[in-house]
Design a protein around this motif. Structure first.
Motif, PDB file in Angstrom:
ATOM      1  N   TYR A  73       0.614  -1.213  -0.122  1.00 33.37           N
ATOM      2  CA  TYR A  73       0.060   0.040   0.074  1.00 33.37           C
ATOM      3  C   TYR A  73       0.759   1.377   0.070  1.00 33.37           C
ATOM      4  O   TYR A  73       0.473   2.235  -0.472  1.00 33.37           O
ATOM      5  N   LEU A 115      -4.091   1.093   3.740  1.00 36.05           N
ATOM      6  CA  LEU A 115      -4.266  -0.348   4.048  1.00 36.05           C
ATOM      7  C   LEU A 115      -5.409  -0.391   5.181  1.00 36.05           C
ATOM      8  O   LEU A 115      -6.156  -1.275   5.127  1.00 36.05           O
ATOM      9  N   THR A 154      -0.144   2.873  -3.791  1.00 36.62           N
ATOM     10  CA  THR A 154      -1.266   3.576  -3.446  1.00 36.62           C
ATOM     11  C   THR A 154      -0.566   5.190  -2.653  1.00 36.62           C
ATOM     12  O   THR A 154      -1.431   6.156  -2.716  1.00 36.62           O
TER      13      THR A 154
END
Length: 532
Positions: free
Chosen positions: A484, A494, A488
């Motif tokens: 993550y 997460l 991201t």
């Protein structure tokens, strides 16, 4: 490295890409998507796994985890995420290189995976009896290899035989100066377990666990192998990798199908290429190619490290600055700029091999960081999660058209827009066309019939349980945090999954299904037995 044992896929990829697929067939397919071993953590949930009953709310647990996380970045750009867990005197370490098969230059496919193999061969001090004597022999092997290729191209048989004999002699001399698997022996003697790595289309991950009093030893070993790597035993390892490819692709009908399917489903993006690499590219790779790839992509600002377990974050930071601070800052590696254009018409392919009939059907979908990612996971769960899923109940249990049927997102990666892939192994006496028709009925139901509240609640409960299960082990947590963080932009995303799961509505399921499962976005693959 453990030769062919490495051909098992890491759970980290499986958990993110196949968490709702049935075990046997899912593992068979995922073996083709990433190359490495399974770390010591739980496999994705299957219908045979013990049920996990999540509490009414797991948010308090997640909040406590967040409070125990420390993050810092060194001056050279290397990122560290540290999670304190003092339940046992052990620590799990994961080094995440933000580079995978998708980052390889054209004509050099397989170089990321090759580098992963060679990262276990040691340094100027580890893995050698006398590096000063070894180094010129390694260089000579490179020159001889180039001469052998030239003699082969010119069909100079006498010269070729002479060069091969000299190559074998030099390789034997270099082998006497190498200490095979010395890194592994050091780790094992110090109580370490799970030393391994894997390469996917998106990333390369290196991991193992140590007793907590070996923190500084890990810092020393891991920093040195990426600061001063020596890519010894290059030509022996090339043979190992070529054999891996023969085993899992060239001699595997489903392996050939997956590779061909990717090439049809993607026209521009490097997701179309196999992580293991094409046979011709692997054969043509040189030690210089690997060195160049390493120097380009293993920059400190392209490496992230997660440390989870019985540690003191202040001590971790002190040691990280001491050992990893030695890495010189480098320019950011080139990013993947190719963008897959929207598919505008159905695509298909058929292979005839010595095999049972298989059916594959894929649809393009957005990357992990897209707001609808959780909705795609819900759809995969509704259709494919265990014996209560729609595909299993319809194709396997009720109509008995398939021996197994499932689907998952993230094929062949999820850092970039990818595919939701469905697959079925056809039952004896039935055809892939029958399977395709029934599979399509179940997919279309999501577009025309709202999912019941009861069914949606069931898959939400499963999703929360899957999240808890994935975070249960130190290595699982290390993997999830880094996935993550890199994909991201923040590991904190997460822990937003609980809210995202809870927010999914039946209207969301229908909206995404209607937008995704359309003919022009579809690629189908039929793997059929050879005609008699």
């Amino acid at each position: 490295m453990l030769q062919f044992c490495r051909s098992l896929l890491s759970f980290s990829v499986a958990a993110l890409m196949l968490k709702h697929a049935t075990r046997a067939i899912a593992l068979l397919l995922t073996l083709l998507l990433s190359w490495g071993m399974v770390p010591a953590m739980a496999l994705a949930q299957t219908e045979n796994a013990p049920a996990v009953k999540p509490p009414q709310s797991i948010q308090p647990y997640l909040d406590r985890v967040i409070q125990q996380i420390t993050e810092f970045r060194l001056a050279n750009g290397m990122k560290f995420i540290v999670l304190e867990r003092h339940q046992a005197p052990v620590v799990s370490f994961l080094t995440y290189a933000d580079v995978g098969g998708a980052d390889e230059p054209d004509g050099k496919t397989g170089v990321a995976h090759f580098l992963e193999h060679l990262a276990f061969k040691g340094t100027t001090r580890i893995g050698t009896v006398d590096y000063k004597a070894e180094a010129p022999l390694l260089d000579k092997l490179d020159r001889l290899s180039e001469q052998i290729q030239a003699a082969t191209a010119q069909n100079q048989k006498v010269e070729l035989d002479k060069l091969k004999a000299e190559f074998a002699q030099v390789e034997a001399s270099a082998g006497k100066l190498a200490k095979q698997n010395e890194l592994g022996r050091i780790v094992e003697q110090a109580g370490g377990v799970g030393l391994n790595a894997n390469t996917s289309a998106d990333a390369t991950r290196y991991f193992y666990s140590f007793p907590s009093n070996k923190l500084e030893l890990w810092m020393s070993l891991e920093s040195e192998r990426f600061l001063e790597p020596v890519f010894r035993e290059f030509y022996k390892e090339k043979d190992v990798i070529l054999e891996e490819r023969r085993l899992r692709t060239d001699n595997s009908p489903i392996g050939q199908m997956v590779e061909a399917f990717s090439d049809v489903a993607f026209k521009v993006h490097p997701y179309r290429r196999p992580v293991i690499g094409y046979n011709q590219d692997i054969q043509g790779l040189t030690r210089k190619d690997v060195q160049t790839f390493y120097e380009t992509h293993y920059a400190p600002n392209n490496l992230s490290i997660a440390i989870v377990g019985d540690v003191n974050p202040t001590e971790v930071k002190r040691l990280a600055q001491l050992y990893f601070g030695r890495f010189k800052a480098k320019p950011a590696p080139p990013e993947v700029v190719a963008t897959e254009p929207a598919q505008t018409e159905p695509r298909s392919l058929t292979l005839r091999l010595e095999t049972q009939p298989w059916y594959l059907e894929g649809y393009h979908r957005p990357a992990l960081k897209h707001p609808d990612d959780v909705i795609y996971d819900m759809i995969a769960s509704i259709l494919s999660s265990g014996r209560t899923s729609r595909l299993y109940k319809s194709l396997v249990e009720k109509q008995q058209l398939a021996l197994n049927a499932a689907g998952f997102s993230g094929f062949p990666g999820n850092k970039f827009p990818n595919l939701m892939l469905f697959y079925a192994l056809t039952a004896p006496g039935h055809t892939v066309d029958e399977v395709a028709a029934t599979l399509r009925v179940e997919i279309d139901r999501l577009k025309t019939e709202p999912v019941s509240t009861q069914e949606l609640d069931r898959v939400k409960t499963q999703a929360r349980a899957d999240l808890l299960r994935s975070l249960d082990s130190d290595m699982g947590m290390a993997q999830a945090l880094l996935e993550y963080e890199v994909k991201t932009g923040s590991w904190r995303n997460l822990f937003k999954q609980i809210d995202e799961i809870a927010a999914v509505t039946t209207q969301d399921i229908q909206r995404v299904a209607q937008a995704t499962f359309v003919p022009q976005n579809r690629t189908i693959g039929k793997l059929l037995p050879k005609a008699l």
